[in-house]
Design a protein around this motif. Structure first.
Motif, PDB file in Angstrom:
ATOM      1  N   SER A 112      37.632  19.042  96.339  1.00 23.82           N
ATOM      2  CA  SER A 112      39.085  18.966  96.236  1.00 23.82           C
ATOM      3  C   SER A 112      39.560  19.079  94.798  1.00 23.82           C
ATOM      4  CB  SER A 112      39.605  17.660  96.853  1.00 23.82           C
ATOM      5  OG  SER A 112      39.096  16.540  96.173  1.00 23.82           O
ATOM      6  N   ILE A 135      42.847  23.100 103.269  1.00 19.85           N
ATOM      7  CA  ILE A 135      44.145  22.484 103.502  1.00 19.85           C
ATOM      8  C   ILE A 135      44.844  22.328 102.159  1.00 19.85           C
ATOM      9  CG2 ILE A 135      45.359  20.516 104.506  1.00 19.85           C
ATOM     10  CD1 ILE A 135      42.746  19.881 106.018  1.00 19.85           C
ATOM     11  N   SER A 202      38.758  11.363 103.061  1.00 17.00           N
ATOM     12  CA  SER A 202      39.716  12.459 102.870  1.00 17.00           C
ATOM     13  C   SER A 202      39.980  13.208 104.165  1.00 17.00           C
ATOM     14  CB  SER A 202      39.232  13.419 101.783  1.00 17.00           C
ATOM     15  OG  SER A 202      37.978  13.972 102.116  1.00 17.00           O
ATOM     16  N   TYR A 203      38.928  13.411 104.973  1.00 19.32           N
ATOM     17  CA  TYR A 203      39.122  14.116 106.240  1.00 19.32           C
ATOM     18  C   TYR A 203      40.047  13.331 107.171  1.00 19.32           C
ATOM     19  CZ  TYR A 203      38.276  15.928 110.895  1.00 19.32           C
ATOM     20  OH  TYR A 203      38.456  16.426 112.168  1.00 19.32           O
ATOM     21  N   SER A 206      43.583  13.471 106.194  1.00 18.12           N
ATOM     22  CA  SER A 206      44.198  14.753 106.570  1.00 18.12           C
ATOM     23  C   SER A 206      44.676  14.732 108.020  1.00 18.12           C
ATOM     24  CB  SER A 206      43.218  15.915 106.348  1.00 18.12           C
ATOM     25  OG  SER A 206      42.213  15.974 107.354  1.00 18.12           O
ATOM     26  N   VAL A 229      44.216  15.130  99.061  1.00 15.48           N
ATOM     27  CA  VAL A 229      44.759  14.824 100.382  1.00 15.48           C
ATOM     28  C   VAL A 229      45.910  13.828 100.291  1.00 15.48           C
ATOM     29  CG1 VAL A 229      43.295  12.883 101.095  1.00 15.48           C
ATOM     30  CG2 VAL A 229      44.021  14.552 102.789  1.00 15.48           C
ATOM     31  N   ILE A 232      48.652  16.155  99.988  1.00 14.87           N
ATOM     32  CA  ILE A 232      48.868  16.808 101.288  1.00 14.87           C
ATOM     33  C   ILE A 232      49.638  15.890 102.230  1.00 14.87           C
ATOM     34  CG2 ILE A 232      47.665  17.625 103.359  1.00 14.87           C
ATOM     35  CD1 ILE A 232      45.418  18.591 101.348  1.00 14.87           C
TER      36      ILE A 232
END
Length: 281
Positions: A112, A135, A202-203, A206, A229, A232
């Motif tokens: 990232s 992403i 982080s996943y 998201s 993220v 995001i």
């Protein structure tokens, strides 16, 4: 500063340059590991040994890729400082926040990059190389993956709230954190799902950005792993902060709460109440 143009350039670096380099390096290290495998090793130690090898491969990749990232990102914004995972947060100003490669068994392999100006994230790109997803989020431009626009959900807290709570490593909770989380779960009758693998944070954050999860919280993490993220989630309409509603413990990797504004407000109100009670003791 044209944020969209910068986002596009960083996206191109991760997609066209970094991903092929990481995969090439990873497969090369795997070939060496397989060729030198101890065929007579104790089966009970297989997982432990695999984890150790994974950590060493991570280090080797980061060491080889770090100069490439510094060179390419410096070409975009020469004035920006760097905050790599494992390093100290730079003084206030413009900074690239980079987690070059992070992988663990049973967790996604992520890379990232985020851009921070003072305490505001201008852009963030999360590469999930396990699922071949890129992403992105940029200030004023929303959050998306290819043609899919991300928006956080609109749910309030309830016993049906979908969540993931992270307590990686050997970190312990202080009395305020412990009291808060116990009260939080009981008050809303929340069935918590707990994960101890930092690389999964982080996943799952998201998923909050996508509206597929109501909230995520955690302790003892590396901010550079989640900076992209965080951007995001924010650009998808969500909020990420420490348990006080601020940023200091978030930047320090001590605690985070990630959700839509409704749930975030509910959590922070409860947190402030618990904190006041603890301070009176």
């Amino acid at each position: 500063m044209d944020i969209k143009q910068i986002t596009d350039k960083v996206y191109g670096i991760l997609d066209s340059n970094l991903y092929p380099e990481i995969m090439k390096k990873w497969h090369g290290l795997n070939s060496v590991r397989i060729a030198n495998a101890d065929k007579g090793s104790d089966p009970k130690k297989t997982v432990e040994k695999s984890q150790l090898i994974t950590h060493e491969q991570n280090k080797a990749i980061v060491k080889s890729i770090k100069p490439i990232m510094q060179k390419k990102l410096s070409a975009i914004l020469p004035e920006a400082k760097f905050w790599f995972k494992g390093e100290e947060k730079p003084d206030a100003g413009l900074s690239w926040i980079v987690s070059i490669f992070d992988y663990e068994l049973m967790a996604p392999a992520t890379t990232s990059v985020a851009l921070l100006q003072e305490d505001e994230l201008l852009l963030g790109i999360l590469g999930n190389f396990t699922q071949l997803e890129m992403i992105a989020g940029e200030r004023g431009g929303g959050a998306w993956m290819e043609s899919e626009e991300f928006k956080v959900g609109k749910n309030e807290l309830s016993d049906k709230s979908s969540n993931m709570q992270f307590f990686p490593g050997k970190g312990t909770m202080d009395s305020t954190q412990k009291s808060l989380l116990n009260t939080f779960r009981k008050k809303f009758n929340i069935q918590s799902r707990v994960n101890r693998v930092e690389q999964c944070i982080s996943y799952n954050m998201s998923l909050v950005a996508r509206g597929a999860m109501d909230f995520s919280l955690g302790l003892n993490f590396s901010y550079p792993d989640i900076a992209a993220v965080v951007c995001i989630v924010e650009q998808a309409g969500g909020v990420v902060s420490d348990f006080s509603g601020g940023k200091s413990k978030l930047f320090a990797g001590e605690e985070y709460f990630c959700s839509n504004p409704i749930i975030h407000s509910q959590f922070i109100e409860l947190a402030n109440g618990i904190s006041n009670q603890e301070n009176k003791k």
